[in-house]
Motif scaffolding. Sequence first.
Motif, PDB file in Angstrom:
ATOM      1  N   PRO A 194       0.993  -1.061   0.000  1.00  0.00           N
ATOM      2  CA  PRO A 194      -0.072  -0.064  -0.059  1.00  0.00           C
ATOM      3  C   PRO A 194       0.973   1.287  -0.137  1.00  0.00           C
ATOM      4  CG  PRO A 194      -0.739  -1.538   1.600  1.00  0.00           C
ATOM      5  CD  PRO A 194       0.713  -2.192   1.237  1.00  0.00           C
ATOM      6  N   SER A 195       0.434   2.004  -0.743  1.00  0.00           N
ATOM      7  CA  SER A 195       1.339   3.291  -1.025  1.00  0.00           C
ATOM      8  C   SER A 195       1.749   4.140   0.223  1.00  0.00           C
ATOM      9  CB  SER A 195       0.867   4.216  -2.086  1.00  0.00           C
ATOM     10  OG  SER A 195      -0.497   4.894  -1.571  1.00  0.00           O
ATOM     11  N   GLY A 196       0.540   4.137   1.119  1.00  0.00           N
ATOM     12  CA  GLY A 196       0.800   4.843   2.588  1.00  0.00           C
ATOM     13  C   GLY A 196       1.712   4.112   3.412  1.00  0.00           C
ATOM     14  N   VAL A 197       1.789   2.806   3.371  1.00  0.00           N
ATOM     15  CA  VAL A 197       3.059   1.898   3.934  1.00  0.00           C
ATOM     16  C   VAL A 197       4.116   2.269   3.361  1.00  0.00           C
ATOM     17  CG1 VAL A 197       3.714  -0.531   4.578  1.00  0.00           C
ATOM     18  CG2 VAL A 197       1.300   0.185   4.740  1.00  0.00           C
ATOM     19  N   PHE A 198       4.312   2.287   1.943  1.00  0.00           N
ATOM     20  CA  PHE A 198       5.546   2.360   1.435  1.00  0.00           C
ATOM     21  C   PHE A 198       6.176   3.765   1.658  1.00  0.00           C
ATOM     22  CE2 PHE A 198       8.155   4.055  -2.328  1.00  0.00           C
ATOM     23  CZ  PHE A 198       8.844   3.039  -2.598  1.00  0.00           C
ATOM     24  N   GLY A 199       5.381   4.844   1.666  1.00  0.00           N
ATOM     25  CA  GLY A 199       5.799   6.195   2.063  1.00  0.00           C
ATOM     26  C   GLY A 199       6.383   6.307   3.516  1.00  0.00           C
ATOM     27  N   THR A 212       9.571  -8.271   3.606  1.00  0.00           N
ATOM     28  CA  THR A 212       9.074  -9.567   3.439  1.00  0.00           C
ATOM     29  C   THR A 212       7.639  -9.920   3.511  1.00  0.00           C
ATOM     30  OG1 THR A 212      11.128 -10.562   4.036  1.00  0.00           O
ATOM     31  CG2 THR A 212       9.565 -11.989   4.714  1.00  0.00           C
ATOM     32  N   PRO A 213       7.049  -8.981   4.675  1.00  0.00           N
ATOM     33  CA  PRO A 213       5.536  -9.107   4.740  1.00  0.00           C
ATOM     34  C   PRO A 213       4.687  -8.875   3.613  1.00  0.00           C
ATOM     35  CG  PRO A 213       6.680  -7.802   6.578  1.00  0.00           C
ATOM     36  CD  PRO A 213       7.562  -8.049   5.544  1.00  0.00           C
ATOM     37  N   TYR A 214       5.303  -8.162   2.614  1.00  0.00           N
ATOM     38  CA  TYR A 214       4.644  -7.747   1.339  1.00  0.00           C
ATOM     39  C   TYR A 214       5.134  -8.475   0.128  1.00  0.00           C
ATOM     40  CZ  TYR A 214       3.825  -4.048   4.388  1.00  0.00           C
ATOM     41  OH  TYR A 214       3.304  -3.294   5.696  1.00  0.00           O
ATOM     42  N   ARG A 215       6.005  -9.692   0.187  1.00  0.00           N
ATOM     43  CA  ARG A 215       6.409 -10.340  -0.825  1.00  0.00           C
ATOM     44  C   ARG A 215       5.469 -11.493  -1.172  1.00  0.00           C
ATOM     45  NH1 ARG A 215      12.342 -12.761  -1.264  1.00  0.00           N
ATOM     46  NH2 ARG A 215      11.895 -14.427  -2.459  1.00  0.00           N
ATOM     47  N   LEU A 216       5.192 -11.833  -2.330  1.00  0.00           N
ATOM     48  CA  LEU A 216       4.192 -12.651  -2.851  1.00  0.00           C
ATOM     49  C   LEU A 216       4.882 -13.440  -4.101  1.00  0.00           C
ATOM     50  CD1 LEU A 216       1.599  -9.954  -3.446  1.00  0.00           C
ATOM     51  CD2 LEU A 216       1.697 -11.565  -1.472  1.00  0.00           C
ATOM     52  N   THR A 217       4.371 -14.799  -4.129  1.00  0.00           N
ATOM     53  CA  THR A 217       4.693 -15.605  -5.389  1.00  0.00           C
ATOM     54  C   THR A 217       3.676 -15.118  -6.072  1.00  0.00           C
ATOM     55  OG1 THR A 217       3.064 -17.315  -4.499  1.00  0.00           O
ATOM     56  CG2 THR A 217       5.166 -17.552  -3.802  1.00  0.00           C
ATOM     57  N   VAL A 218       3.677 -15.542  -7.674  1.00  0.00           N
ATOM     58  CA  VAL A 218       2.900 -15.314  -8.603  1.00  0.00           C
ATOM     59  C   VAL A 218       1.468 -15.884  -8.409  1.00  0.00           C
ATOM     60  CG1 VAL A 218       3.233 -17.398  -9.907  1.00  0.00           C
ATOM     61  CG2 VAL A 218       2.504 -15.257 -11.109  1.00  0.00           C
TER      62      VAL A 218
END
Length: 173
Positions: free
Chosen positions: A117-122, A149-155
């Motif tokens: 989420p852009s807010g988290v990224f910011g 890591t919490p935002y990492r995803l497989t396809v």
Amino acid sequence: MTEDEDYLDKSPSAAQMGKAAEYLVAATCILATQGELNVSTSQADNAGVDLVFHRRGSSVTLAVQVKSRTSTTSVVQKGQYLADVRAQTFRPRDDLDMLFVAVDVERMAIMTAWLIPSGVFGEMVSEPNGKGKYRFAASLKPDSKDRWTPYRLTVAELSQRILTRLSELEKAE
């Protein structure tokens, strides 16, 4: 050419590869959900939005800025992912996510993705560098425990996470 250079200075093939990665993400998500997800693309990337997702039968949308790197780049071959986000176009909001994808060009498939989420990224990135960019740096190694890591995803997980984000936005309406 280094990956730090302004996107306007990149070769036409780099822009072409980026657009192809966006279409790969769109097609993968549509196919994985058997058409439950629909995707619109931008003709011009002047607002930092590349794809807009929505669930069939719903008017709620999730805008996504896509940053892609291919398996042929030296950084990806070393097990790392680096991308820059221009501060000039980055405006965090509830319905905007950042999607970083590593693409295996031999298999023509997404290797790894991070949907943030852009807010988290910011909140998680530091101030922009001297070139006015925020740096995203993550490990591609499966056992990595970096801050992304919490935002990492497989396809296989990507389309489901997008559906989850859309559900969160629907509840917030």
